[in-house]
Design a protein around this motif. Sequence first.
Motif, short mmCIF file in Angstrom:
data_model
loop_
_atom_site.label_atom_id
_atom_site.label_comp_id
_atom_site.label_asym_id
_atom_site.label_seq_id
_atom_site.Cartn_x
_atom_site.Cartn_y
_atom_site.Cartn_z
N THR A 58 -57.09 -68.40 27.92
CA THR A 58 -57.67 -67.34 28.75
C THR A 58 -56.74 -66.17 29.06
OG1 THR A 58 -57.41 -69.12 30.35
CG2 THR A 58 -59.62 -68.34 29.97
N SER A 59 -55.43 -66.40 29.03
CA SER A 59 -54.48 -65.32 29.34
C SER A 59 -53.08 -65.78 28.97
CB SER A 59 -54.52 -64.98 30.84
OG SER A 59 -53.98 -66.05 31.60
N GLY A 60 -52.13 -64.87 29.04
CA GLY A 60 -50.73 -65.23 28.83
C GLY A 60 -50.22 -66.12 29.95
N SER A 61 -50.68 -65.85 31.16
CA SER A 61 -50.28 -66.69 32.30
C SER A 61 -50.74 -68.12 32.09
CB SER A 61 -50.90 -66.15 33.60
OG SER A 61 -50.55 -64.80 33.80
N ASP A 62 -52.00 -68.27 31.65
CA ASP A 62 -52.52 -69.62 31.41
C ASP A 62 -51.86 -70.27 30.20
OD1 ASP A 62 -54.14 -69.52 33.61
OD2 ASP A 62 -55.92 -68.88 32.52
N PHE A 87 -44.04 -61.55 36.86
CA PHE A 87 -44.21 -62.65 37.82
C PHE A 87 -44.71 -63.96 37.21
CE2 PHE A 87 -46.87 -65.08 40.72
CZ PHE A 87 -45.95 -65.34 41.73
N ALA A 88 -45.59 -63.85 36.20
CA ALA A 88 -46.27 -65.05 35.66
C ALA A 88 -45.31 -66.11 35.14
CB ALA A 88 -47.24 -64.65 34.56
N THR A 89 -44.14 -65.70 34.65
CA THR A 89 -43.18 -66.67 34.12
C THR A 89 -42.81 -67.68 35.21
OG1 THR A 89 -42.27 -64.79 32.89
CG2 THR A 89 -41.08 -66.88 32.73
N PHE A 180 -48.43 -66.12 24.30
CA PHE A 180 -48.76 -64.73 24.03
C PHE A 180 -49.87 -64.26 24.97
CE2 PHE A 180 -46.90 -66.43 20.22
CZ PHE A 180 -46.07 -65.41 19.77
N SER A 181 -49.83 -62.99 25.30
CA SER A 181 -50.85 -62.37 26.14
C SER A 181 -51.55 -61.28 25.35
CB SER A 181 -50.20 -61.74 27.38
OG SER A 181 -51.11 -60.87 28.03
N PHE A 182 -52.86 -61.19 25.55
CA PHE A 182 -53.61 -60.07 24.96
C PHE A 182 -54.14 -59.14 26.04
CE2 PHE A 182 -54.42 -63.72 21.90
CZ PHE A 182 -53.46 -63.31 20.99
N PHE A 183 -53.44 -59.10 27.17
CA PHE A 183 -53.74 -58.12 28.21
C PHE A 183 -53.77 -56.74 27.55
CE2 PHE A 183 -52.47 -55.27 31.72
CZ PHE A 183 -53.35 -55.68 32.71
N PRO A 184 -54.69 -55.86 27.98
CA PRO A 184 -54.87 -54.60 27.25
C PRO A 184 -53.61 -53.76 27.00
CG PRO A 184 -56.67 -54.93 28.78
CD PRO A 184 -55.68 -56.05 29.03
C1 LIG Z 1 -48.13 -60.00 30.49
C2 LIG Z 1 -47.14 -61.07 30.71
C3 LIG Z 1 -47.51 -62.36 31.11
C4 LIG Z 1 -48.88 -62.73 31.53
O1 LIG Z 1 -49.88 -62.43 30.65
P1 LIG Z 1 -51.39 -62.23 31.20
O2 LIG Z 1 -52.20 -62.23 29.96
O3 LIG Z 1 -51.42 -60.94 31.94
O4 LIG Z 1 -51.70 -63.38 32.08
C5 LIG Z 1 -46.51 -63.33 31.19
N1 LIG Z 1 -45.23 -63.04 30.93
C6 LIG Z 1 -44.84 -61.81 30.57
C7 LIG Z 1 -43.40 -61.55 30.27
C8 LIG Z 1 -45.78 -60.78 30.47
O5 LIG Z 1 -45.37 -59.55 30.14
#
Ligand SMILES: *Cc1c(COP(=O)(O)O)cnc(C)c1O
Length: 373
Positions: A58-62, A87-89, A180-184
């Motif tokens: 679902t996201s890079g965080s997940d 922050f997500a790390t 990996f994240s596919f955030f826009p």
């Molecule tokens: C964007 C990002 C994430 C999180 O990805 P999301 O898809 O936004 O949840 C985690 N770690 C790093 C270093 C990021 O740049």
Amino acid sequence: MAVPLLDLKAQYASIKEEILKEISEISDSQYFILGPKVEKLEKEVAAYCASNFAVGVTSGSDALIIALMVEGIGPGDEVIIPPFTFFATAGAVVRVGATPVFADIDPVTYNIDPVKVAEKVTPRTKAIIPVHLFGQPADMDPIMEIAKKHNLVVIEDACQAIGSEYKGRRVGSIGDYGCFSFFPSKNLGCFGDGGMVTCNDPEKAKLLKIFRNHGQSGTYMHEYVGGNFRLDALQAGILSVKLPYLDGWSEARQHNAAEYDELFAAAGLDGKVSLPKKAAYPVRHIYNQYCIEVAGGRRDALVAHLREIGIGCAIYYPLSLHLQKCFADLGGKPGDYPVSEAASGRIMALPIYPESTAEQRRSVVDAIAAFLK
Ligand SMILES: *Cc1c(COP(=O)(O)O)cnc(C)c1O
């Protein structure tokens, strides 16, 4: 001249027909969760990242959370991470109940310093999460050595670094997992949230798939407690359309970075602005961000000025994670991670997106030079 930090509309305009065709096809199928579009993207991303497997989430965080869950990392366990990252790390580590332990960064790459990592290993350490910040790989060889010596899992946070290479190896294929994240705003972005975990071990890939679907190993048979971490078909379809363009976009970013380097050198801002530096080891840097450092305590004033005249810029990241309010119970104090803290006080990101023009870059550098003269 107004310059946005990022202009996703320009990229969309260049591939609009293909994207709309894909969305229309998926809409007609009414098949939205996982399925053939996700499986197709997983194969493509695994190949692109030189990994045996890729699992859409679902996201890079997940992606980070699910990798930690598969490894059974939780309360009482320590995970070593840099304090200078999104922050997500750190959030992922806390979300699974484990404790983030910070190791300061290297001032050249802003990535976790392997020497500092070695100092932070304890009998409770279970994993290391190196972050490939801004699209430049962390120094993976010594990190993998430390992990091997102490039997630790390595989860690469490659959310800003798809396609970047460390000594000729794609990030995400070096550690146990790549997230990996596919955030826009990433180099490869979808039309919402999306993410991927890569790995080379078939057992881990199988578990990732089980965990992303509520730990279900057979229909309504739950072997574990996972979560809903499923990637959807619309995002996967859009990403499959975009992936063939990614190398071109990343090369445009590299070109734009080189142009900034030349413009800044010509502007004579030595001692006032320091430019992003390449690692001492061979890298393919994909420049998700182009970050300069501003000396003399003038960063915030410069950012305010540029925004006022319509030049987009951002601060990644203004506060080292050990000083965030939500991590107060970890006991971090000012001065604990001096390299990270110094960077957070001086750094700022400039527009580097593929479609930006030489004229825009000239006006960015001119505006900075005029302000700092
Ligand atoms: C964007 C990002 C994430 C999180 O990805 P999301 O898809 O936004 O949840 C985690 N770690 C790093 C270093 C990021 O740049």
